[in-house]
Design a protein around this motif. Structure first.
Motif, PDB file in Angstrom:
ATOM      1  N   THR A  60     -78.114 -22.151-116.337  1.00 21.66           N
ATOM      2  CA  THR A  60     -78.188 -21.262-115.179  1.00 21.66           C
ATOM      3  C   THR A  60     -78.460 -22.055-113.913  1.00 21.66           C
ATOM      4  O   THR A  60     -79.102 -23.115-113.930  1.00 21.66           O
ATOM      5  CB  THR A  60     -79.308 -20.214-115.320  1.00 21.66           C
ATOM      6  OG1 THR A  60     -80.588 -20.859-115.220  1.00 21.66           O
ATOM      7  CG2 THR A  60     -79.214 -19.477-116.653  1.00 21.66           C
ATOM      8  N   ILE A  61     -77.986 -21.507-112.807  1.00 21.44           N
ATOM      9  CA  ILE A  61     -78.259 -22.137-111.526  1.00 21.44           C
ATOM     10  C   ILE A  61     -79.739 -22.030-111.173  1.00 21.44           C
ATOM     11  O   ILE A  61     -80.298 -22.896-110.501  1.00 21.44           O
ATOM     12  CB  ILE A  61     -77.367 -21.535-110.417  1.00 21.44           C
ATOM     13  CG1 ILE A  61     -77.514 -22.335-109.108  1.00 21.44           C
ATOM     14  CG2 ILE A  61     -77.647 -20.059-110.228  1.00 21.44           C
ATOM     15  CD1 ILE A  61     -76.551 -21.890-108.024  1.00 21.44           C
ATOM     16  N   ASP A  62     -80.397 -20.966-111.645  1.00 24.13           N
ATOM     17  CA  ASP A  62     -81.828 -20.806-111.390  1.00 24.13           C
ATOM     18  C   ASP A  62     -82.613 -21.989-111.954  1.00 24.13           C
ATOM     19  O   ASP A  62     -83.539 -22.513-111.303  1.00 24.13           O
ATOM     20  CB  ASP A  62     -82.350 -19.513-112.013  1.00 24.13           C
ATOM     21  CG  ASP A  62     -81.681 -18.278-111.435  1.00 24.13           C
ATOM     22  OD1 ASP A  62     -80.445 -18.204-111.524  1.00 24.13           O
ATOM     23  OD2 ASP A  62     -82.383 -17.410-110.915  1.00 24.13           O
ATOM     24  N   GLU A  63     -82.259 -22.423-113.157  1.00 24.69           N
ATOM     25  CA  GLU A  63     -82.950 -23.563-113.757  1.00 24.69           C
ATOM     26  C   GLU A  63     -82.625 -24.851-113.023  1.00 24.69           C
ATOM     27  O   GLU A  63     -83.475 -25.735-112.896  1.00 24.69           O
ATOM     28  CB  GLU A  63     -82.573 -23.662-115.238  1.00 24.69           C
ATOM     29  CG  GLU A  63     -83.136 -22.519-116.070  1.00 24.69           C
ATOM     30  CD  GLU A  63     -82.523 -22.440-117.451  1.00 24.69           C
ATOM     31  OE1 GLU A  63     -83.281 -22.205-118.406  1.00 24.69           O
ATOM     32  OE2 GLU A  63     -81.297 -22.599-117.590  1.00 24.69           O
ATOM     33  N   TRP A  93     -75.168 -14.798-107.232  1.00 26.71           N
ATOM     34  CA  TRP A  93     -74.561 -16.114-107.014  1.00 26.71           C
ATOM     35  C   TRP A  93     -73.035 -16.029-106.916  1.00 26.71           C
ATOM     36  O   TRP A  93     -72.374 -17.070-106.826  1.00 26.71           O
ATOM     37  CB  TRP A  93     -74.941 -17.067-108.134  1.00 26.71           C
ATOM     38  CG  TRP A  93     -76.415 -17.343-108.226  1.00 26.71           C
ATOM     39  CD1 TRP A  93     -77.270 -16.937-109.202  1.00 26.71           C
ATOM     40  CD2 TRP A  93     -77.215 -18.084-107.298  1.00 26.71           C
ATOM     41  NE1 TRP A  93     -78.545 -17.377-108.948  1.00 26.71           N
ATOM     42  CE2 TRP A  93     -78.550 -18.085-107.785  1.00 26.71           C
ATOM     43  CE3 TRP A  93     -76.945 -18.743-106.093  1.00 26.71           C
ATOM     44  CZ2 TRP A  93     -79.594 -18.726-107.124  1.00 26.71           C
ATOM     45  CZ3 TRP A  93     -77.988 -19.378-105.433  1.00 26.71           C
ATOM     46  CH2 TRP A  93     -79.294 -19.366-105.950  1.00 26.71           C
ATOM     47  N   TYR A 119     -81.957 -23.621 -95.481  1.00 32.78           N
ATOM     48  CA  TYR A 119     -82.555 -23.866 -96.786  1.00 32.78           C
ATOM     49  C   TYR A 119     -83.848 -24.671 -96.674  1.00 32.78           C
ATOM     50  O   TYR A 119     -84.088 -25.355 -95.659  1.00 32.78           O
ATOM     51  CB  TYR A 119     -81.585 -24.656 -97.663  1.00 32.78           C
ATOM     52  CG  TYR A 119     -80.255 -24.001 -97.915  1.00 32.78           C
ATOM     53  CD1 TYR A 119     -80.175 -22.738 -98.501  1.00 32.78           C
ATOM     54  CD2 TYR A 119     -79.067 -24.645 -97.593  1.00 32.78           C
ATOM     55  CE1 TYR A 119     -78.951 -22.147 -98.748  1.00 32.78           C
ATOM     56  CE2 TYR A 119     -77.835 -24.064 -97.842  1.00 32.78           C
ATOM     57  CZ  TYR A 119     -77.778 -22.810 -98.415  1.00 32.78           C
ATOM     58  OH  TYR A 119     -76.566 -22.232 -98.660  1.00 32.78           O
ATOM     59  N   SER A 153     -87.897 -24.367-108.360  1.00 39.51           N
ATOM     60  CA  SER A 153     -88.761 -23.638-107.427  1.00 39.51           C
ATOM     61  C   SER A 153     -88.040 -23.210-106.152  1.00 39.51           C
ATOM     62  O   SER A 153     -88.550 -22.379-105.395  1.00 39.51           O
ATOM     63  CB  SER A 153     -89.977 -24.499-107.056  1.00 39.51           C
ATOM     64  OG  SER A 153     -89.563 -25.696-106.407  1.00 39.51           O
ATOM     65  N   LEU A 183     -82.001 -25.147-109.806  1.00 41.38           N
ATOM     66  CA  LEU A 183     -82.687 -25.172-108.509  1.00 41.38           C
ATOM     67  C   LEU A 183     -84.202 -25.115-108.634  1.00 41.38           C
ATOM     68  O   LEU A 183     -84.919 -25.483-107.699  1.00 41.38           O
ATOM     69  CB  LEU A 183     -82.208 -23.999-107.649  1.00 41.38           C
ATOM     70  CG  LEU A 183     -80.763 -24.066-107.158  1.00 41.38           C
ATOM     71  CD1 LEU A 183     -80.383 -22.774-106.448  1.00 41.38           C
ATOM     72  CD2 LEU A 183     -80.562 -25.257-106.224  1.00 41.38           C
ATOM     73  N   ARG A 231     -81.361 -18.323-103.065  1.00 40.54           N
ATOM     74  CA  ARG A 231     -80.612 -17.129-103.442  1.00 40.54           C
ATOM     75  C   ARG A 231     -80.665 -16.081-102.331  1.00 40.54           C
ATOM     76  O   ARG A 231     -79.656 -15.457-101.995  1.00 40.54           O
ATOM     77  CB  ARG A 231     -81.156 -16.552-104.742  1.00 40.54           C
ATOM     78  CG  ARG A 231     -80.390 -15.315-105.224  1.00 40.54           C
ATOM     79  CD  ARG A 231     -80.852 -14.897-106.611  1.00 40.54           C
ATOM     80  NE  ARG A 231     -82.298 -14.733-106.654  1.00 40.54           N
ATOM     81  CZ  ARG A 231     -83.094 -15.246-107.590  1.00 40.54           C
ATOM     82  NH1 ARG A 231     -82.585 -15.968-108.577  1.00 40.54           N
ATOM     83  NH2 ARG A 231     -84.405 -15.055-107.553  1.00 40.54           N
ATOM     84  N   THR A 243     -83.386 -28.969-100.454  1.00 40.77           N
ATOM     85  CA  THR A 243     -82.348 -28.279-101.221  1.00 40.77           C
ATOM     86  C   THR A 243     -81.114 -29.141-101.439  1.00 40.77           C
ATOM     87  O   THR A 243     -80.592 -29.244-102.549  1.00 40.77           O
ATOM     88  CB  THR A 243     -81.932 -26.974-100.529  1.00 40.77           C
ATOM     89  OG1 THR A 243     -83.088 -26.147-100.346  1.00 40.77           O
ATOM     90  CG2 THR A 243     -80.910 -26.225-101.359  1.00 40.77           C
ATOM     91  N   THR A 283     -85.174 -21.693-106.111  1.00 45.88           N
ATOM     92  CA  THR A 283     -84.210 -20.651-106.461  1.00 45.88           C
ATOM     93  C   THR A 283     -84.312 -19.407-105.591  1.00 45.88           C
ATOM     94  O   THR A 283     -83.322 -18.953-105.007  1.00 45.88           O
ATOM     95  CB  THR A 283     -84.376 -20.250-107.938  1.00 45.88           C
ATOM     96  OG1 THR A 283     -84.099 -21.383-108.761  1.00 45.88           O
ATOM     97  CG2 THR A 283     -83.438 -19.109-108.294  1.00 45.88           C
ATOM     98  N   ASP A 284     -85.490 -18.815-105.505  1.00 48.43           N
ATOM     99  CA  ASP A 284     -85.634 -17.531-104.821  1.00 48.43           C
ATOM    100  C   ASP A 284     -85.219 -17.610-103.362  1.00 48.43           C
ATOM    101  O   ASP A 284     -84.503 -16.734-102.854  1.00 48.43           O
ATOM    102  CB  ASP A 284     -87.073 -17.027-104.927  1.00 48.43           C
ATOM    103  CG  ASP A 284     -87.429 -16.608-106.348  1.00 48.43           C
ATOM    104  OD1 ASP A 284     -86.506 -16.418-107.162  1.00 48.43           O
ATOM    105  OD2 ASP A 284     -88.633 -16.484-106.642  1.00 48.43           O
TER     106      ASP A 284
END
Length: 435
Positions: A283-286, A332, A201, A290, A288, A296, A205, A292-293
């Protein structure tokens, strides 16, 4: 083709089992070749009614020369060759037998090899979850598939837990619901930071994950719906409903990580409320941001690389044996249904979990259908146990919903655990659906 799921002990020692299963109206049986610990009802067996299975076991003879560092355990509660005995009895009744293969969900091996299990961002190990970032784990899974195909000679191979499991798990005396962790917290706690994963990661992270759980952002007021969820020891489901104050009992919910049925009570109020930082955003995207991508992609790759290696082993060992994947299009996903956000053209069947709200299940099925390639089948993993009713009309309606979403076959859970009334309702539902 419809397929009923059973354990070896449902068949071994019960000479009436094969004909009972054939009478359901299925062409095949998914027979557990490797399975985790459980406590199972055996409502038909002439010798017992409840079977305690204290550890993960392999139900074919264990040949020491076939294994390396990780060696599965054999059962003491059923014969060492229970899979083979059950297979032969089922095939004599005219049924195909597919090997139901649980891969990384193994508390026995995880407890004995703590360096090979999933660890969250706080360093807490999950002994039930072998992490496929370790070569020893991948090697074990490859050997498991090879041995099942070589010795078990099944008519099909079903791969479950083909990736790292996460936080959600139906443990003995589960005591985590009082933490009030949200579904996003559970996703964050499912990210693995074991020695093989941590350095993959971005450097920040781990700190970001820990902060998102323990140190939420300052409260921010907003207007919307407030949801109160009653958790059960068998799963957690969060539901938000717009509109005035309502109280709704939802049956058939399931944890995205455990795929375990639950019954919940949801109280929803349209009001002004205070959100509580990144885990309250939904959401997990929010959570994490920047990162996130990249995170994931790393997470999905763990399942993708394991899946492709196992498919390669299976194709080289038994080229004509169809392969079924228990899959989830959610990148996820961290449970028995591994993430499959881009599809898998080398598999023959993609099966989605259908234990929750039928409309949500249908959406998941529809997405798997979109990801499928020509000639590839999509299956619905249909629950015939509580909280589903023992009612043929209701079950048939569910089957029609799943068929409209793209399911061409039904995987029926569970023909050994279901009462006579439930088996009758299930058989009638299949008949009504195909009428």
């Amino acid at each position: 083709m419809n397929i009923a799921y059973v354990y070896p002990w449902d068949v071994v020692g019960d000479p009436t089992s094969p004909d009972r299963l054939a009478a359901l109206g299925v062409k095949a049986v998914a027979l557990a070749a490797s399975y985790h610990s459980t406590r199972a009802a055996t409502p038909y067996h002439p010798s017992h009614r409840v079977l305690d299975v204290p550890y993960s076991a392999f139900y074919l003879p264990i040949r020491p020369s076939s294994w390396s560092r990780l060696v599965p355990a054999g059962p003491t509660w059923t014969p060492a060759d229970a899979y083979l005995q059950a297979r032969d009895a089922l095939k004599a009744a005219g049924l195909q037998v597919h090997a139901w293969t649980v891969l990384t969900h193994n508390s026995h091996l995880g407890t004995a090899n703590p360096d090979l299990v999933v660890q969250n961002a706080f360093g807490d190990p999950y002994p039930y979850a072998l992490c496929p970032a370790h070569e020893d784990v991948v090697d074990y899974c490859e050997r498991l598939v090879w041995e099942i195909l070589e010795v078990g000679a099944p008519d099909g191979l079903i791969l479950e837990a083909c990736g790292p499991l996460g936080f959600g798990h139906q443990s003995v005396h589960e005591k985590t619901s009082g933490s009030d962790w949200t579904p996003v917290d559970a996703d964050l706690l499912s990210l693995c930071f074991c020695t093989a994963c941590a350095d993959r990661y971005p450097p920040t992270t781990r700190a970001r994950v820990r902060a998102a759980i323990d140190h939420p952002l300052p409260p921010k007021a907003g207007t919307g719906t407030h949801t109160t969820t009653t958790h059960t020891s068998r799963g957690t489901t969060k539901t938000t409903v717009a509109g005035p104050t309502t109280t709704t009992t939802v049956t058939g919910g399931h944890s995205s990580s455990t795929n375990t049925p639950s019954t919940i009570t949801v109280t929803t109020t349209s009001t002004t409320f205070v959100t509580n930082g990144p885990t309250a955003t939904g959401t997990i995207d929010e959570a994490l941001g920047s990162l996130t991508d990249e995170v994931r992609a790393i997470r999905v790759d763990l399942s993708t690389s394991l899946r492709r290696r196992l498919i390669a082993v299976a194709r080289s060992t038994a080229p004509n044996t169809p392969i079924t994947l228990h899959a989830n299009p959610d990148p996820w996903a961290a449970g028995a249904f591994a993430p499959l956000p881009s599809g898998e053209p080398e598999a023959d069947v993609l099966v989605a979990n259908c234990w929750g709200d039928p409309s949500a299940d249908a959406a998941r099925l529809a997405r798997l259908k979109e990801l499928s390639v020509p000639g590839q089948r999509v299956g619905a993993y249909v629950l015939a146990l509580p909280p589903r009713p023992a009612d043929a009309a209701t079950l048939a309606d569910h089957l029609r919903t799943y068929a409209r979403a793209g399911a061409t076959e039904f995987h029926l859970y569970h023909a050994g655990l279901a009462s006579p009334q439930r088996l009758t309702a299930l058989s009638e539902a299949l008949r009504l659906h195909h009428r």
